[in-house]
Write an enzyme that holds these catalytic residues in place. Structure first.
Site, PDB file in Angstrom:
ATOM      1  N   SER A   1     -11.911  30.362  12.113  1.00 42.54           N
ATOM      2  CA  SER A   1     -10.937  30.609  11.043  1.00 42.54           C
ATOM      3  C   SER A   1     -11.322  30.056  10.045  1.00 42.54           C
ATOM      4  CB  SER A   1      -9.535  30.220  11.489  1.00 42.54           C
ATOM      5  OG  SER A   1      -8.540  30.787  10.818  1.00 42.54           O
TER       6      SER A   1
ATOM      7  N   HIS B   1     -11.889  35.621  11.518  1.00 42.01           N
ATOM      8  CA  HIS B   1     -10.705  36.579  11.874  1.00 42.01           C
ATOM      9  C   HIS B   1     -10.045  36.742  10.628  1.00 42.01           C
ATOM     10  CE1 HIS B   1      -7.641  33.572  13.661  1.00 42.01           C
ATOM     11  NE2 HIS B   1      -8.231  33.343  12.416  1.00 42.01           N
TER      12      HIS B   1
END
Length: 208
Positions: free
Chosen positions: A98, A123
């Site tokens: 992330s 993501h």
């Protein structure tokens, strides 16, 4: 409670004790470990600014082992990395997921590394909000704005098209270091410190 080792150093004025992380900051090594949140980000930003003031021309090395965290906290670190004068070399140890992967990719081009058994994940941002319909719409639009901004940052640092970035970010995308290298998140997978030293010699020869 995690115990932090103390290092005792002999100086001309006698013994001086440091916690291990403070001692490594003296060597221009910063650790981004654990969830990224405001307090941790403030410490990282302060370390970056301090090391720039100490020597604006000497590289800073950032070791990353993070599952990600708060977007705004991560972006405060990212913006500071871009703002300061020294090159920031990034190295993934363990995982960079992330926001952790964004910071990994944000290192100086040619100086972004990963150890061989690390894991990298990208993501799209997530979030939730409860309240009136109008407020929910406002927050949904804000998440979409943040998503677009993050995609643009990945586009800038990986060299991929925005369309390709959007496709990869649609769901959790886990990668080993070699896969991350192929899409431009890092520049090299290293197993030993000498790998970086050899790479630096090659870069100097090209510049020369």
């Amino acid at each position: 409670m995690t115990l932090i080792p103390i290092v005792v150093e002999q100086t001309s004025r006698g013994e001086r004790a440091y916690d291990i992380y403070s001692r490594l900051v003296k060597e221009r090594i910063i650790f981004v470990t654990g969830p990224i949140e405001d307090n941790m980000a403030s410490v990282i930003v302060a370390q970056l600014l301090f090391l720039e003031s100490e020597n604006p021309d000497k590289d800073i090395c950032m070791y990353i082992n993070s599952p990600g965290g708060v977007v705004t906290a991560g972006l405060s670190i990212y913006d500071t990395m871009q703002y300061i004068n020294p090159d920031v070399s990034t190295l993934c140890i363990g995982q960079a997921a992330s926001m952790g992967s964004l910071l990994l990719a944000a290192g100086t081009k040619g100086k972004r590394y990963s150890l061989p058994h690390s894991r990298i994940m990208i993501h799209q941002p997530s979030g939730g909000y409860h309240g009136q319909a109008t407020d929910i719409e406002i927050h949904a639009n804000e998440i979409l704005r943040v998503k677009k901004k993050l995609n643009q940052i990945y586009e800038k640092h990986t060299g991929n098209s925005l369309k390709k970035i959007e496709g990869m970010m649609e769901r959790d995308k886990f990668m080993d270091p070699e896969e991350a290298r192929k899409i431009g998140l890092i520049d090299r997978v290293i197993a030993e410190r000498t790998d970086i030293e050899i790479e630096n010699i090659k870069v100097k020869q090209k510049v020369g």
